[in-house]
Scaffold this active site. Structure first.
Site, PDB file in Angstrom:
ATOM      1  N   LYS A   1       0.837  -1.212   0.000  1.00  0.00           N
ATOM      2  CA  LYS A   1       0.000   0.000   0.000  1.00  0.00           C
ATOM      3  C   LYS A   1       0.871   1.261   0.000  1.00  0.00           C
ATOM      4  CE  LYS A   1      -4.169  -1.819   2.110  1.00  0.00           C
ATOM      5  NZ  LYS A   1      -4.938  -1.935   3.340  1.00  0.00           N
TER       6      LYS A   1
ATOM      7  N   THR B   1     -11.933   7.856  15.724  1.00  0.00           N
ATOM      8  CA  THR B   1     -13.093   7.997  16.609  1.00  0.00           C
ATOM      9  C   THR B   1     -12.935   7.032  17.779  1.00  0.00           C
ATOM     10  OG1 THR B   1     -14.420   8.593  14.724  1.00  0.00           O
ATOM     11  CG2 THR B   1     -15.617   7.858  16.674  1.00  0.00           C
TER      12      THR B   1
ATOM     13  N   GLU C   1     -12.568  14.154  13.623  1.00  0.00           N
ATOM     14  CA  GLU C   1     -12.716  14.509  12.213  1.00  0.00           C
ATOM     15  C   GLU C   1     -14.197  14.415  11.823  1.00  0.00           C
ATOM     16  OE1 GLU C   1     -10.466  15.664   9.987  1.00  0.00           O
ATOM     17  OE2 GLU C   1     -12.355  15.833   8.898  1.00  0.00           O
TER      18      GLU C   1
ATOM     19  N   GLU D   1     -17.334  10.783   3.327  1.00  0.00           N
ATOM     20  CA  GLU D   1     -16.828  10.171   2.099  1.00  0.00           C
ATOM     21  C   GLU D   1     -17.567  10.799   0.926  1.00  0.00           C
ATOM     22  OE1 GLU D   1     -16.865   5.896   2.176  1.00  0.00           O
ATOM     23  OE2 GLU D   1     -16.077   5.866   4.201  1.00  0.00           O
TER      24      GLU D   1
ATOM     25  N   GLY E   1     -25.935   3.762   6.010  1.00  0.00           N
ATOM     26  CA  GLY E   1     -24.901   2.721   6.030  1.00  0.00           C
ATOM     27  C   GLY E   1     -23.544   3.381   6.165  1.00  0.00           C
TER      28      GLY E   1
ATOM     29  N   CYS F   1     -19.286   4.587   9.390  1.00  0.00           N
ATOM     30  CA  CYS F   1     -19.332   5.449  10.578  1.00  0.00           C
ATOM     31  C   CYS F   1     -20.633   5.379  11.364  1.00  0.00           C
ATOM     32  CB  CYS F   1     -19.043   6.883  10.163  1.00  0.00           C
ATOM     33  SG  CYS F   1     -17.477   7.025   9.303  1.00  0.00           S
TER      34      CYS F   1
ATOM     35  N   LYS G   1     -21.497   2.002  13.093  1.00  0.00           N
ATOM     36  CA  LYS G   1     -20.493   1.690  14.114  1.00  0.00           C
ATOM     37  C   LYS G   1     -20.596   2.662  15.296  1.00  0.00           C
ATOM     38  CE  LYS G   1     -16.234   3.269  13.024  1.00  0.00           C
ATOM     39  NZ  LYS G   1     -15.762   4.266  13.968  1.00  0.00           N
TER      40      LYS G   1
ATOM     41  N   ARG H   1     -19.049  -0.774   2.879  1.00  0.00           N
ATOM     42  CA  ARG H   1     -19.212  -1.132   4.291  1.00  0.00           C
ATOM     43  C   ARG H   1     -20.618  -0.773   4.781  1.00  0.00           C
ATOM     44  NH1 ARG H   1     -13.838   1.443   6.695  1.00  0.00           N
ATOM     45  NH2 ARG H   1     -14.182   2.827   4.922  1.00  0.00           N
TER      46      ARG H   1
HETATM   47  C1  UGA Z   1     -20.485  10.494   8.290  1.00  0.00           C
HETATM   48  C2  UGA Z   1     -20.685  11.938   8.799  1.00  0.00           C
HETATM   49  O1  UGA Z   1     -21.614  12.633   7.975  1.00  0.00           O
HETATM   50  C3  UGA Z   1     -19.363  12.684   8.859  1.00  0.00           C
HETATM   51  O2  UGA Z   1     -19.564  13.979   9.420  1.00  0.00           O
HETATM   52  C4  UGA Z   1     -18.372  11.900   9.708  1.00  0.00           C
HETATM   53  O3  UGA Z   1     -17.087  12.520   9.751  1.00  0.00           O
HETATM   54  C5  UGA Z   1     -18.219  10.489   9.133  1.00  0.00           C
HETATM   55  O4  UGA Z   1     -19.504   9.842   9.105  1.00  0.00           O
HETATM   56  C6  UGA Z   1     -17.242   9.734  10.006  1.00  0.00           C
HETATM   57  O5  UGA Z   1     -17.523   9.572  11.189  1.00  0.00           O
HETATM   58  O6  UGA Z   1     -16.137   9.418   9.550  1.00  0.00           O
HETATM   59  P1  UGA Z   1     -20.206   9.340   5.871  1.00  0.00           P
HETATM   60  O7  UGA Z   1     -20.515   8.066   6.586  1.00  0.00           O
HETATM   61  O8  UGA Z   1     -19.018   9.397   4.991  1.00  0.00           O
HETATM   62  O9  UGA Z   1     -20.044  10.565   6.939  1.00  0.00           O
HETATM   63  O10 UGA Z   1     -21.458   9.710   4.938  1.00  0.00           O
HETATM   64  P2  UGA Z   1     -22.850  10.490   5.135  1.00  0.00           P
HETATM   65  O11 UGA Z   1     -22.987  11.441   4.028  1.00  0.00           O
HETATM   66  O12 UGA Z   1     -22.999  11.019   6.505  1.00  0.00           O
HETATM   67  O13 UGA Z   1     -23.915   9.305   4.897  1.00  0.00           O
HETATM   68  C7  UGA Z   1     -24.069   8.225   5.808  1.00  0.00           C
HETATM   69  C8  UGA Z   1     -25.266   7.375   5.425  1.00  0.00           C
HETATM   70  O14 UGA Z   1     -26.476   8.081   5.678  1.00  0.00           O
HETATM   71  C9  UGA Z   1     -25.328   6.997   3.941  1.00  0.00           C
HETATM   72  O15 UGA Z   1     -25.748   5.673   3.827  1.00  0.00           O
HETATM   73  C10 UGA Z   1     -26.341   7.945   3.363  1.00  0.00           C
HETATM   74  O16 UGA Z   1     -26.974   7.448   2.205  1.00  0.00           O
HETATM   75  C11 UGA Z   1     -27.316   8.045   4.526  1.00  0.00           C
HETATM   76  N1  UGA Z   1     -28.130   9.274   4.494  1.00  0.00           N
HETATM   77  C12 UGA Z   1     -27.563  10.499   4.625  1.00  0.00           C
HETATM   78  C13 UGA Z   1     -29.511   9.158   4.379  1.00  0.00           C
HETATM   79  O17 UGA Z   1     -30.065   8.042   4.264  1.00  0.00           O
HETATM   80  N2  UGA Z   1     -30.288  10.302   4.407  1.00  0.00           N
HETATM   81  C14 UGA Z   1     -29.735  11.533   4.526  1.00  0.00           C
HETATM   82  O18 UGA Z   1     -30.487  12.536   4.543  1.00  0.00           O
HETATM   83  C15 UGA Z   1     -28.345  11.637   4.641  1.00  0.00           C
END
Ligand code: UGA
Length: 429
Positions: free
Chosen positions: A35, A121, A151, A155, A257, A260, A263, A327
């Site tokens: 990697k 985290t 953070e 994604e 899903g 983050c 979990k 994931r």
């Molecule tokens: C999430 C947080 O939004 C970030 O602030 C945080 O830093 C990150 O986790 C982490 O802890 O590392 P992420 O998991 O990358 O970010 O993506 P999100 O955009 O938050 O989406 C998470 C899930 O929620 C996805 O499956 C998305 O489709 C779903 N979602 C999101 C919904 O079903 N409805 C919504 O209105 C928004």
């Protein structure tokens, strides 16, 4: 400044590249030779828009160095960020073994004054443990202060989230560490919240869990809207127009899903339990999230009657758009339930197909969007990729056996599709 990141996942690699771009000299330490060799050549282990370009630019400017060795990176650094994974254990807690292992290695290589900060985290109390390990392992001449700097990047929009966050949280008991970290984050220009360790640790879990709660609330309102004949999208728009609530993270769908929310909700329930508090509100958030997934399957069963032998085309597999990350993707649960019902599944995802093959090995994968429609009895859209927004439905119509579509992300106009002859089913509308 000279800084080091331990770990090159979404958090480590993106933040390292952004801090490099601000003009810092950044080391990234990994533990897998292949990697690190790939990263040196600018090959990124996952898909994140704009990241490959940013990494290459900063490698060429000699501001980003990938290495397997803790020296000279650690002794030369002003600040070190721990950004390794904290997966869920069988009991729902965060697995801290890598964080603690890495802390020992850092401690042994420290020289002069250094700030060590955790970006991973981690549950409340972990940072105190890391501090203890550093104090025990460092040499006499080394001086170390410790901080928790969670953070908040997502994604798919990781670079812009890192460059323009709503806030930066710096948790430390040391004034010197505070000053150094504030200076390092100055180019970002975001409001900075200064706290102690435990508060910073809890802000991260409380933020993610609140966002998951908003999504489950939206999914519960969608369910209720279907039962009473209301349009959930308008209900949620109406709710979101109240500034006290806000309109973000209220999109109903197949449930949250990713690496983050699932979990971190589990971990916060577990942290509460360890402290004799039953966080049943969050347990309900999880239940509603599972129901949202099962509800898509229930709709498919209702449309198809007997699912056995029926051909279902799936549009989108990643847990959200603009990532190849599978994931905890809703697609895994939904497709597995439909497979168990005896459906024949063909799927297409613009980026996540290779990762999907590892978790969903038995389904068929199409090479292009339209091939999923061939002889299909039902199409289910699971990920809101831009590529799916403006499909040629005349072409899809020609290919499908029966014109059924479940739009699990509500991206299509029901009236348009119904006018074309489709039996359109959304979420909450
Ligand atoms: C999430 C947080 O939004 C970030 O602030 C945080 O830093 C990150 O986790 C982490 O802890 O590392 P992420 O998991 O990358 O970010 O993506 P999100 O955009 O938050 O989406 C998470 C899930 O929620 C996805 O499956 C998305 O489709 C779903 N979602 C999101 C919904 O079903 N409805 C919504 O209105 C928004």
């Amino acid at each position: 400044m000279k800084i080091t990141f331990i770990g090159h996942g979404y958090v480590g690699l993106v933040t390292a590249a952004v801090f490099g771009d601000f003009g810092n000299e950044v080391f990234v330490i990994g533990h897998t030779k292949k990697k690190i060799e790939d990263l040196r050549r600018g090959i990124i282990p996952f898909y994140e828009p704009g990241l490959a370009e940013l990494v290459k630019k900063n490698i060429e400017a000699a501001r980003l160095t990938f290495t397997l060795d803790y020296t000279p990176a650690i002794p030369e650094s002003d600040a070190i960020f721990i950004a390794v994974g904290t997966p869920t254990t069988k009991t729902g807690d965060a697995d801290l073994s890598t964080v603690l292992e890495v802390a020992k290695k850092i401690g042994k290589s420290l020289e002069g004054y250094t700030v060590v900060a955790t970006k991973s985290t981690v549950p409340t109390g972990t940072n105190k443990k890391v501090q203890r390990i550093l104090d025990e392992t460092k040499s006499r001449g080394a001086e170390v202060d410790y901080a928790s700097v969670p953070e908040f990047l997502r994604e798919g929009t990781a670079i812009s989230d890192t460059m323009n966050p709503d806030r930066v949280v710096i948790g430390t008991e040391s004034k010197r560490a505070q000053e150094l970290l504030v200076k390092l984050h100055e180019p970002i220009g975001a409001p900075i919240l200064l706290t102690d360790f435990e508060t910073a640790e809890l802000i991260k879990y409380a933020s993610n869990s609140f966002l998951a709660l908003k999504i489950s609330y939206a999914n519960a309102i969608a369910k209720l809207s279907e039962l009473v004949g209301a349009n959930a999208l308008k209900v949620l728009e109406g709710i979101g127009m109240d500034k006290r609530i806000g309109n973000m993270f209220l999109a109903p769908g197949p449930g949250y899903g990713g690496s983050c929310f699932p979990k971190d909700v589990k971990a916060l329930i577990s942290i509460a339990k360890d402290n004799d508090y039953a966080f049943s509100l969050l347990e309900e958030v999880e239940i509603i999230n599972h129901q949202a997934r099962r509800d898509i399957v229930r709709k498919a069963r209702k449309i198809l009657g007997d699912v056995r032998g029926k051909k279902i085309g799936i549009l989108g597999l990643a847990f959200k758009a603009n990532t190849d990350d599978m994931r905890e993707a809703a697609s895994i649960d939904i497709i597995t339930m439909l497979e168990n019902d005896g459906a024949k599944i063909t799927a297409f995802d613009p980026k996540a197909q290779d990762n999907a093959k590892e978790v969903l090995p038995k389904i068929s994968y199409a090479d292009d969007i339209y091939a999923v429609a061939d002889s299909a009895d039902l199409l289910i859209l699971l990920t809101e990729w831009n590529e799916f927004m403006e499909l040629n439905f005349d072409e899809i119509k020609k290919r499908m056996k029966a014109l059924n579509i479940i739009d699990a992300r509500n991206i299509y106009d029901p009236e348009n599709l119904r006018a074309l002859g489709f039996n359109y089913i959304g979420v909450g509308r």
